[in-house]
Design a protein around this motif. Structure first.
Motif, PDB file in Angstrom:
ATOM      1  N   LEU A 160       1.278  -1.020   0.001  1.00 45.12           N
ATOM      2  CA  LEU A 160      -0.231   0.223  -0.382  1.00 45.12           C
ATOM      3  C   LEU A 160       0.123   0.857  -0.035  1.00 45.12           C
ATOM      4  O   LEU A 160       1.778   1.400   0.620  1.00 45.12           O
ATOM      5  CB  LEU A 160      -0.904   0.111   1.216  1.00 45.12           C
ATOM      6  N   ASP A 161       0.070   2.507  -0.810  1.00 46.97           N
ATOM      7  CA  ASP A 161       1.356   3.930  -0.657  1.00 46.97           C
ATOM      8  C   ASP A 161       1.420   3.905   1.259  1.00 46.97           C
ATOM      9  O   ASP A 161       0.300   3.844   1.612  1.00 46.97           O
ATOM     10  CB  ASP A 161      -0.390   4.925  -0.982  1.00 46.97           C
ATOM     11  N   PRO A 162       1.767   4.875   1.458  1.00 47.51           N
ATOM     12  CA  PRO A 162       1.669   5.703   2.659  1.00 47.51           C
ATOM     13  C   PRO A 162       0.275   5.739   3.062  1.00 47.51           C
ATOM     14  O   PRO A 162      -0.212   5.374   4.340  1.00 47.51           O
ATOM     15  CB  PRO A 162       2.958   6.539   3.000  1.00 47.51           C
ATOM     16  N   ASN A 163      -0.111   6.508   2.818  1.00 49.10           N
ATOM     17  CA  ASN A 163      -1.550   6.991   4.073  1.00 49.10           C
ATOM     18  C   ASN A 163      -2.324   6.209   3.512  1.00 49.10           C
ATOM     19  O   ASN A 163      -3.315   5.924   4.787  1.00 49.10           O
ATOM     20  CB  ASN A 163      -2.211   8.519   2.699  1.00 49.10           C
ATOM     21  N   PHE A 164      -2.779   4.868   2.580  1.00 49.12           N
ATOM     22  CA  PHE A 164      -3.569   4.005   2.722  1.00 49.12           C
ATOM     23  C   PHE A 164      -2.769   2.978   3.901  1.00 49.12           C
ATOM     24  O   PHE A 164      -3.949   2.577   4.545  1.00 49.12           O
ATOM     25  CB  PHE A 164      -3.357   2.586   1.197  1.00 49.12           C
ATOM     26  N   ARG A 165      -1.232   2.603   4.053  1.00 48.68           N
ATOM     27  CA  ARG A 165      -0.823   2.212   5.198  1.00 48.68           C
ATOM     28  C   ARG A 165      -1.551   2.121   5.628  1.00 48.68           C
ATOM     29  O   ARG A 165      -1.880   1.565   7.362  1.00 48.68           O
ATOM     30  CB  ARG A 165       0.068   2.292   4.624  1.00 48.68           C
ATOM     31  N   GLU A 166      -1.059   3.850   6.671  1.00 46.72           N
ATOM     32  CA  GLU A 166      -1.778   4.516   7.869  1.00 46.72           C
ATOM     33  C   GLU A 166      -3.760   4.114   8.328  1.00 46.72           C
ATOM     34  O   GLU A 166      -3.614   3.510   9.167  1.00 46.72           O
ATOM     35  CB  GLU A 166      -1.369   5.712   7.875  1.00 46.72           C
ATOM     36  N   GLU A 167      -4.085   4.253   6.966  1.00 46.76           N
ATOM     37  CA  GLU A 167      -5.432   4.217   7.115  1.00 46.76           C
ATOM     38  C   GLU A 167      -5.807   2.217   7.804  1.00 46.76           C
ATOM     39  O   GLU A 167      -6.840   1.976   8.700  1.00 46.76           O
ATOM     40  CB  GLU A 167      -6.116   4.338   6.062  1.00 46.76           C
ATOM     41  N   ILE A 168      -4.901   1.906   6.542  1.00 50.21           N
ATOM     42  CA  ILE A 168      -5.239   0.278   6.990  1.00 50.21           C
ATOM     43  C   ILE A 168      -4.862  -0.224   8.463  1.00 50.21           C
ATOM     44  O   ILE A 168      -5.128  -1.070   9.320  1.00 50.21           O
ATOM     45  CB  ILE A 168      -5.054  -1.129   6.034  1.00 50.21           C
ATOM     46  N   ARG A 169      -3.400   0.441   8.627  1.00 46.02           N
ATOM     47  CA  ARG A 169      -3.289  -0.532   9.910  1.00 46.02           C
ATOM     48  C   ARG A 169      -3.609  -0.063  11.257  1.00 46.02           C
ATOM     49  O   ARG A 169      -4.496  -0.355  12.202  1.00 46.02           O
ATOM     50  CB  ARG A 169      -1.154   0.759  10.197  1.00 46.02           C
ATOM     51  N   ASP A 170      -4.262   1.296  11.606  1.00 47.54           N
ATOM     52  CA  ASP A 170      -5.052   2.034  12.466  1.00 47.54           C
ATOM     53  C   ASP A 170      -6.451   0.831  12.123  1.00 47.54           C
ATOM     54  O   ASP A 170      -7.364   1.010  13.058  1.00 47.54           O
ATOM     55  CB  ASP A 170      -6.074   3.972  12.509  1.00 47.54           C
ATOM     56  N   LEU A 171      -7.074   0.925  11.013  1.00 51.56           N
ATOM     57  CA  LEU A 171      -8.126   0.042  10.446  1.00 51.56           C
ATOM     58  C   LEU A 171      -8.014  -1.382  11.811  1.00 51.56           C
ATOM     59  O   LEU A 171      -9.408  -2.244  12.469  1.00 51.56           O
ATOM     60  CB  LEU A 171      -8.475  -0.896   9.368  1.00 51.56           C
ATOM     61  N   LEU A 172      -7.390  -2.369  11.160  1.00 54.29           N
ATOM     62  CA  LEU A 172      -6.575  -3.622  11.800  1.00 54.29           C
ATOM     63  C   LEU A 172      -6.784  -3.364  12.942  1.00 54.29           C
ATOM     64  O   LEU A 172      -7.190  -4.233  14.447  1.00 54.29           O
ATOM     65  CB  LEU A 172      -5.473  -4.096  11.191  1.00 54.29           C
ATOM     66  N   LYS A 173      -6.139  -2.718  14.278  1.00 59.18           N
ATOM     67  CA  LYS A 173      -6.131  -2.118  15.228  1.00 59.18           C
ATOM     68  C   LYS A 173      -7.952  -1.857  15.658  1.00 59.18           C
ATOM     69  O   LYS A 173      -8.161  -2.137  17.505  1.00 59.18           O
ATOM     70  CB  LYS A 173      -5.706  -1.072  15.764  1.00 59.18           C
TER      71      LYS A 173
END
Length: 343
Positions: A160-173
């Motif tokens: 994932l691109d950095p912005n999407f990566r942060e979004e999905i990481r927060d979503l997983l948590k």
């Protein structure tokens, strides 16, 4: 919830060898390791997608080693999402319901996931027209809609691109916090493990090197291979005498006693202090010459040769500019005794 016991898988040119670890119910656990270490192979073994050559796999106390994938109660999300390109978002999410859930229960769960993951506007679209972050959310919905006991995640953020990566990481948590589902994620990124998991295992070349809390692995690696993987870039073979370590021509004071059998010292680059103006002094101060500057945006990696031994440290770019530090300059390093890790 998950217990892997002496798992062995042999492939041409590669083998998992005696892999053992456990994941507690409701835990978010990560397996860390470089590319090619065997991380995905462990997930596929747990999911029943590859034949194993030895060991047992237990889920919720039940031996599932010989069971087919559909009877293991596991959801899996791959790095490349593995969505069906000929199906819409809605049909991708619903795909597993025909096999593993009652229709009414599955529909209720699907509606909740669609709302929670923000997929309602995308349901009738083809997956080829989605962004990377949207595809990952669809893949998560497809895995969760069948109410698995365990969710396996294969490098879910790396593509994932950095912005999407942060979004999905927060979503997983947040999803883990809300559902309490047991999650096993493989990744090569220590920052992801630090953000998401309490415990982790490090695998190198098909063997588990260390299992423990993320903080323990980060601060107290058990081997040079683990130390290098978690970013302890200053690793030297050493000889120990009392509370000192001799690495090549340098003698360093230590802050604690040395465990029997120790052979190496390691220091994180951010713990090596660099001062171009420091006078010659006491414990663990060494004169050296800057051999390389690697600019990384807000900070710079600096390599310093001290009597033939190359140390790496990190300096904020602003400070580097203030000092006007250049390759070839003479500097002094300070290695605090309390920051020296002995292995």
């Amino acid at each position: 919830m998950i217990r892997v016991e002496n798992l062995s898988v042999r492939l041409p040119g590669f083998a998992l060898d005696g892999v053992s670890f456990r994941v507690a119910p409701g835990e978010f656990f990560t397996i860390l390791g470089p590319t090619g270490a065997g991380k995905t192979l462990i997930l596929e073994s747990i999911a029943g997608m590859v034949p194993i050559d030895g060991g047992r796999i237990r889920i919720d106390g039940r031996d599932v080693t010989e069971l087919p994938p559909e009877r293991r109660g596991i959801g899996i999300v791959y790095q490349d999402h593995a969505l069906f390109p000929h199906l819409s978002v809605s049909r991708n999410i619903r795909y597993g319901l025909r096999y593993r859930a009652k229709a009414a229960e599955g529909d209720d769960r699907l509606q909740h996931l669609v709302e929670r993951l923000g997929l309602k506007p995308l349901l009738n679209r083809g997956v080829s027209h989605l962004s990377g972050g949207e595809r990952q959310r669809v893949a998560l919905a497809r895995a969760l809609v069948v109410a698995p006991k365990i969710l396996l995640l294969d490098e879910p953020l790396s593509a994932l691109d950095p912005n999407f990566r942060e979004e999905i990481r927060d979503l997983l948590k947040s999803l883990h916090r809300e559902t309490g589902i047991t999650v096993l994620m493989v990744t090569h990124d220590f920052a992801e493990a630090h953000f998401l998991a309490a415990r982790t295992a490090v695998i190198i070349a098909g063997r588990i090197e260390q299992v423990g809390s993320v903080a323990e692995v980060f601060n107290r690696p058990v081997s040079p291979a683990v130390a290098a993987f978690v970013g302890m870039k200053n690793i030297f073979e050493a000889r120990f005498e009392g509370d000192t370590a001799r690495t090549g021509p340098l003698t360093m004071a230590l802050a604690r006693s040395v465990p029997p059998g120790s052979r190496f010292v390691a220091v994180r680059p951010e713990d090596v202090q660099l001062d171009a103006d420091a006078p010659g002094a006491a414990n663990n101060h060494f004169a050296g010459q800057v051999t390389r500057l690697d600019h990384q945006g807000v900070f710079c990696e600096v390599r310093v040769s001290c009597e033939g031994m190359v140390w790496q440290t990190i300096v904020p770019t602003g400070r580097l500019m203030q000092q006007g530090l250049s390759e070839g300059d003479t500097v002094r390093l300070h290695v605090p005794p309390g920051k020296i890790h002995v292995m």
